[in-house]
Motif scaffolding. Structure first.
Motif, PDB file in Angstrom:
ATOM      1  N   TYR A 107       0.841  -1.191   0.000  1.00  0.00           N
ATOM      2  CA  TYR A 107       0.000   0.000   0.000  1.00  0.00           C
ATOM      3  C   TYR A 107       0.874   1.239   0.000  1.00  0.00           C
ATOM      4  CZ  TYR A 107      -3.848  -3.083   1.240  1.00  0.00           C
ATOM      5  OH  TYR A 107      -4.788  -4.063   1.244  1.00  0.00           O
ATOM      6  N   GLU A 108       0.396   2.289  -0.632  1.00  0.00           N
ATOM      7  CA  GLU A 108       1.142   3.547  -0.630  1.00  0.00           C
ATOM      8  C   GLU A 108       0.728   4.378   0.572  1.00  0.00           C
ATOM      9  OE1 GLU A 108       1.323   5.788  -4.199  1.00  0.00           O
ATOM     10  OE2 GLU A 108       1.531   4.011  -5.443  1.00  0.00           O
ATOM     11  N   GLY A 109       1.603   5.258   1.003  1.00  0.00           N
ATOM     12  CA  GLY A 109       1.301   6.144   2.113  1.00  0.00           C
ATOM     13  C   GLY A 109       2.312   5.970   3.233  1.00  0.00           C
ATOM     14  N   ASP A 110       2.102   6.711   4.310  1.00  0.00           N
ATOM     15  CA  ASP A 110       2.996   6.678   5.463  1.00  0.00           C
ATOM     16  C   ASP A 110       2.504   5.627   6.449  1.00  0.00           C
ATOM     17  OD1 ASP A 110       4.752   7.092   7.509  1.00  0.00           O
ATOM     18  OD2 ASP A 110       3.908   9.012   8.128  1.00  0.00           O
ATOM     19  N   TRP A 111       3.100   4.457   6.397  1.00  0.00           N
ATOM     20  CA  TRP A 111       2.752   3.360   7.292  1.00  0.00           C
ATOM     21  C   TRP A 111       3.831   3.187   8.357  1.00  0.00           C
ATOM     22  CZ3 TRP A 111      -1.973   1.196   6.619  1.00  0.00           C
ATOM     23  CH2 TRP A 111      -2.612   1.451   5.421  1.00  0.00           C
ATOM     24  N   GLU A 112       4.844   4.017   8.332  1.00  0.00           N
ATOM     25  CA  GLU A 112       5.986   3.856   9.216  1.00  0.00           C
ATOM     26  C   GLU A 112       5.878   4.655  10.517  1.00  0.00           C
ATOM     27  OE1 GLU A 112       8.997   2.053   8.694  1.00  0.00           O
ATOM     28  OE2 GLU A 112       7.873   1.079   7.104  1.00  0.00           O
ATOM     29  N   SER A 113       5.210   5.788  10.495  1.00  0.00           N
ATOM     30  CA  SER A 113       5.235   6.689  11.646  1.00  0.00           C
ATOM     31  C   SER A 113       4.341   6.246  12.790  1.00  0.00           C
ATOM     32  CB  SER A 113       4.829   8.095  11.222  1.00  0.00           C
ATOM     33  OG  SER A 113       5.699   8.575  10.234  1.00  0.00           O
ATOM     34  N   GLU A 114       3.080   5.976  12.505  1.00  0.00           N
ATOM     35  CA  GLU A 114       2.125   5.645  13.549  1.00  0.00           C
ATOM     36  C   GLU A 114       1.354   4.383  13.181  1.00  0.00           C
ATOM     37  OE1 GLU A 114      -0.092   8.841  15.481  1.00  0.00           O
ATOM     38  OE2 GLU A 114       0.794  10.204  14.027  1.00  0.00           O
ATOM     39  N   MET A 115       0.858   3.700  14.202  1.00  0.00           N
ATOM     40  CA  MET A 115       0.051   2.515  13.956  1.00  0.00           C
ATOM     41  C   MET A 115      -1.289   2.958  13.361  1.00  0.00           C
ATOM     42  SD  MET A 115      -0.924  -0.614  16.471  1.00  0.00           S
ATOM     43  CE  MET A 115       0.774  -1.070  16.721  1.00  0.00           C
ATOM     44  N   ILE A 116      -1.728   2.238  12.359  1.00  0.00           N
ATOM     45  CA  ILE A 116      -2.963   2.575  11.655  1.00  0.00           C
ATOM     46  C   ILE A 116      -3.915   1.399  11.795  1.00  0.00           C
ATOM     47  CG2 ILE A 116      -3.950   3.041   9.371  1.00  0.00           C
ATOM     48  CD1 ILE A 116      -1.299   4.461   8.703  1.00  0.00           C
ATOM     49  N   GLY A 117      -5.188   1.706  11.892  1.00  0.00           N
ATOM     50  CA  GLY A 117      -6.183   0.650  12.010  1.00  0.00           C
ATOM     51  C   GLY A 117      -7.416   0.960  11.199  1.00  0.00           C
ATOM     52  N   ARG A 118      -8.285  -0.029  11.144  1.00  0.00           N
ATOM     53  CA  ARG A 118      -9.597   0.131  10.516  1.00  0.00           C
ATOM     54  C   ARG A 118     -10.567  -0.667  11.362  1.00  0.00           C
ATOM     55  NH1 ARG A 118     -11.895   2.423   6.544  1.00  0.00           N
ATOM     56  NH2 ARG A 118     -10.020   3.161   5.580  1.00  0.00           N
ATOM     57  N   PHE A 119     -11.493   0.033  12.002  1.00  0.00           N
ATOM     58  CA  PHE A 119     -12.477  -0.579  12.880  1.00  0.00           C
ATOM     59  C   PHE A 119     -13.866  -0.142  12.456  1.00  0.00           C
ATOM     60  CE2 PHE A 119      -8.551  -0.545  15.213  1.00  0.00           C
ATOM     61  CZ  PHE A 119      -8.535  -1.796  15.795  1.00  0.00           C
ATOM     62  N   ASP A 120     -14.727  -1.127  12.241  1.00  0.00           N
ATOM     63  CA  ASP A 120     -16.102  -0.860  11.797  1.00  0.00           C
ATOM     64  C   ASP A 120     -16.114   0.041  10.563  1.00  0.00           C
ATOM     65  OD1 ASP A 120     -17.123  -2.393  13.944  1.00  0.00           O
ATOM     66  OD2 ASP A 120     -16.983  -0.655  15.280  1.00  0.00           O
ATOM     67  N   GLY A 121     -15.128  -0.158   9.678  1.00  0.00           N
ATOM     68  CA  GLY A 121     -15.062   0.601   8.441  1.00  0.00           C
ATOM     69  C   GLY A 121     -14.451   1.985   8.552  1.00  0.00           C
ATOM     70  N   GLU A 122     -14.086   2.401   9.759  1.00  0.00           N
ATOM     71  CA  GLU A 122     -13.511   3.731   9.982  1.00  0.00           C
ATOM     72  C   GLU A 122     -12.003   3.629  10.209  1.00  0.00           C
ATOM     73  OE1 GLU A 122     -15.226   6.714  10.007  1.00  0.00           O
ATOM     74  OE2 GLU A 122     -16.992   5.560   9.389  1.00  0.00           O
TER      75      GLU A 122
END
Length: 110
Positions: free
Chosen positions: A42-57
């Motif tokens: 995936y493109e984008g900044d995935w290195e700085s902070e933890m990213i999530g997806r919960f209930d589509g958000e």
């Protein structure tokens, strides 16, 4: 659609936490995706902070942790972390770690 947490397995601290809670998280329907894997594209900044997806958000940073732990049943702890003064302290602490400490920590070798 399952809930997802994107984390960096090459980061010692990140992988330590995720591996400690992985079994419970997966039992609660959370999928853990390693952004340091060669298969992750995936493109984008995935290195700085933890990213999530919960209930589509989408969630970023400490809110990803809050959502993840809430899904695993730690509602009292998460509610405590949302109290005004505590929220500020936790948010600032996370930002200090994510931007001021984590970039300087050694990475696991692949």
């Amino acid at each position: 659609m399952s809930d997802k947490v994107y984390y960096d397995e090459s980061c010692y601290v990140c992988s330590l936490e995720i591996n400690a809670i992985r079994e419970k998280g997966e039992a609660c329907g959370i999928e853990f995706v390693d952004v340091s894997s060669p298969d992750f594209n995936y493109e984008g900044d995935w290195e700085s902070e933890m990213i999530g997806r919960f209930d589509g958000e989408a969630t970023v940073g400490i809110e990803t942790f809050r959502q993840m732990y809430e899904k695993m049943g730690f509602t009292r702890l998460v509610s405590f972390s949302r109290l005004p003064v505590i929220r500020t302290a936790v948010n600032v602490g996370y930002k200090i770690f994510a931007y001021g400490i984590r970039p300087y920590l050694p990475k696991k070798k692949s």
